[in-house]
Design an enzyme around this catalytic site. Structure first.
Site, PDB file in Angstrom:
ATOM      1  N   TYR A   1       7.411  -3.478   8.797  1.00  0.00           N
ATOM      2  CA  TYR A   1       6.116  -2.841   8.517  1.00  0.00           C
ATOM      3  C   TYR A   1       4.979  -3.621   9.164  1.00  0.00           C
ATOM      4  CZ  TYR A   1       1.813  -1.877   5.970  1.00  0.00           C
ATOM      5  OH  TYR A   1       0.508  -1.617   5.662  1.00  0.00           O
TER       6      TYR A   1
ATOM      7  N   ASP B   1      -3.384  15.920   7.901  1.00  0.00           N
ATOM      8  CA  ASP B   1      -2.366  15.238   7.106  1.00  0.00           C
ATOM      9  C   ASP B   1      -1.097  16.071   7.090  1.00  0.00           C
ATOM     10  OD1 ASP B   1      -0.908  14.103   4.686  1.00  0.00           O
ATOM     11  OD2 ASP B   1      -2.738  12.894   4.604  1.00  0.00           O
TER      12      ASP B   1
ATOM     13  N   ARG C   1      -2.949 -13.067  -5.279  1.00  0.00           N
ATOM     14  CA  ARG C   1      -3.282 -12.076  -4.268  1.00  0.00           C
ATOM     15  C   ARG C   1      -4.768 -11.727  -4.353  1.00  0.00           C
ATOM     16  NH1 ARG C   1       0.858 -13.726  -2.872  1.00  0.00           N
ATOM     17  NH2 ARG C   1       2.783 -12.609  -2.360  1.00  0.00           N
TER      18      ARG C   1
ATOM     19  N   ASN D   1      -5.044  -6.564  -0.633  1.00  0.00           N
ATOM     20  CA  ASN D   1      -4.432  -5.668  -1.618  1.00  0.00           C
ATOM     21  C   ASN D   1      -5.411  -4.566  -1.998  1.00  0.00           C
ATOM     22  OD1 ASN D   1      -2.714  -8.111  -1.738  1.00  0.00           O
ATOM     23  ND2 ASN D   1      -1.680  -6.954  -3.336  1.00  0.00           N
TER      24      ASN D   1
ATOM     25  N   LYS E   1       2.451  -2.608  12.592  1.00  0.00           N
ATOM     26  CA  LYS E   1       0.989  -2.641  12.598  1.00  0.00           C
ATOM     27  C   LYS E   1       0.464  -3.557  13.702  1.00  0.00           C
ATOM     28  CE  LYS E   1      -0.303  -0.064   9.025  1.00  0.00           C
ATOM     29  NZ  LYS E   1      -1.309   1.013   9.091  1.00  0.00           N
TER      30      LYS E   1
ATOM     31  N   ALA F   1      -2.381   7.163   8.593  1.00  0.00           N
ATOM     32  CA  ALA F   1      -1.127   7.879   8.353  1.00  0.00           C
ATOM     33  C   ALA F   1       0.116   7.040   8.623  1.00  0.00           C
ATOM     34  CB  ALA F   1      -1.095   9.150   9.198  1.00  0.00           C
TER      35      ALA F   1
ATOM     36  N   ASP G   1       8.106 -13.551  -0.461  1.00  0.00           N
ATOM     37  CA  ASP G   1       6.824 -13.492  -1.170  1.00  0.00           C
ATOM     38  C   ASP G   1       6.122 -14.853  -1.080  1.00  0.00           C
ATOM     39  OD1 ASP G   1       6.675 -10.903  -1.998  1.00  0.00           O
ATOM     40  OD2 ASP G   1       7.433 -11.260  -4.015  1.00  0.00           O
TER      41      ASP G   1
ATOM     42  N   LEU H   1       1.110  15.827   4.717  1.00  0.00           N
ATOM     43  CA  LEU H   1       1.435  15.983   3.304  1.00  0.00           C
ATOM     44  C   LEU H   1       2.851  15.518   2.970  1.00  0.00           C
ATOM     45  CD1 LEU H   1      -0.333  19.346   2.324  1.00  0.00           C
ATOM     46  CD2 LEU H   1      -1.176  16.995   2.154  1.00  0.00           C
TER      47      LEU H   1
END
Length: 328
Positions: free
Chosen positions: A141, A31, A221, A170, A145, A74, A285, A33
């Site tokens: 985002y 990681d 959700r 979620n 992915k 990550a 949304d 951090l």
């Protein structure tokens, strides 16, 4: 198995490390951090601080720890920031993932588990969402992915990489014993922000829209406990034996809750009133997002142990009420 958990000091990664130990495997954490917390990883777990794109460093870890499988948590995850600073997200979520995978293949480590997201689906027309629904992300985002998912498919065909992708809805909740939990800065997830308002750490909770075509006018959700997510990942370990295996799973309970239902559940668990403020809708949304996790249930034998939102919120309240400033 020796499991390298990249991002293992982050929220989902740190919970997964604990579940790996409980399942009898040996986790190793890598990681940077930047967003992770060293305190989230037990002192007896091998820990390496560094960047997943530092190929000589990652190569050394893979060799020294005799890694059999890599799990990748990550990513940067702030949707709004991905819109305002897409370069940051493509560099970290795509370019650095490519570097990690290249190092793995060079070291003949060909088992990989990838933390993906329901954001790859965008705003689908059908509910609940199956894995075969058209992928149409509406923000960088989600697109990063999906780009990584497509990269994995190419590497499976070209190099025999065996991988499993998990698309979370979620993720929420915290360790049952209250010793590790969610600590993001800024915090964008609903349940921690509702709890913060209940604790008086925020003046009010802003609810973005109460005029959606849902029973109470607020968004619906699908909430799934972080430990249940982790157990699904571990269940995939023994499914990756054949070279070029490609697996894709949604992870959710299939039971959506509205924003107001989450607030009511927090009030019930905490015994405290949550001050709220209704504000206009946020662009992008969707009224409802709900997972069809049939594939994970049938293929992995996965079943969420936290099957009500109250059981999830009890764990979240235990963490946030005793750690109001997170790990700080």
């Amino acid at each position: 198995m020796n499991i390298l958990v990249v991002g293992g000091a982050g929220y989902i990664g740190s919970h997964c490390v604990r579940q790996i130990v409980a399942a009898g495997h040996r986790p190793v954490v890598l990681d940077s951090l930047i967003y992770g917390h060293r305190q989230a990883v037990a002192s007896d777990i091998p820990f390496y601080q560094g960047d997943l794109a530092d190929q000589p460093f990652v190569r050394q870890v893979l060799r020294k720890e005799k890694i059999d499988l890599v799990m990748h948590f990550a990513a940067f995850i702030n949707v709004g920031e991905s819109v305002s600073d897409p370069i940051k997200y493509y560099k970290n979520n795509v370019v650095k993932t490519l570097a990690l995978l290249e190092t793995m293949l060079e070291e003949n480590v060909k088992k990989f588990i990838f933390s993906s997201t329901a954001a790859v689906y965008g705003m689908p027309d059908t509910m609940p969402i199956t894995e075969d629904v058209r992928k149409a992300p509406i923000n960088p985002y989600g697109q990063t992915k999906l780009d990584c998912e497509n990269l994995l498919a190419s590497l499976a065909k070209a190099h025999g990489l065996s991988y499993s992708v998990f698309r979370y809805f979620n993720a929420c909740g915290d360790a049952v014993d209250g010793t590790i939990g969610e600590d993001h800065s800024p915090e964008t997830h609903l349940i921690p922000n509702v709890i913060r308002a209940a604790l008086g750490l925020a003046p009010t909770l802003k609810i973005f829209g109460n005029d959606y075509p849902t029973p109470d006018g607020t968004c619906l959700r699908d909430y799934v406990h972080v430990d249940d997510l982790a157990r699904a990942h571990i269940a995939a370990f023994d499914k990756l034996g054949a070279p070029g295996t490609e697996l894709h799973f949604n992870l959710g309970t299939g039971r959506p809750y509205s924003v107001l239902e989450i607030i009511q559940a927090v009030e019930k668990v905490s015994g405290k009133k949550v001050p709220v403020e209704f504000t206009p809708r946020r662009a992008g949304d969707p009224p409802e997002l709900c997972a069809d996790a049939t594939r994970a249930r049938e293929f992995l034998g996965w079943k969420p142990q936290f099957d009500t939102v109250e059981s999830i919120i009890e764990t979240a309240w235990r963490w946030h009420s005793t750690h109001p400033n997170g790990y700080r």
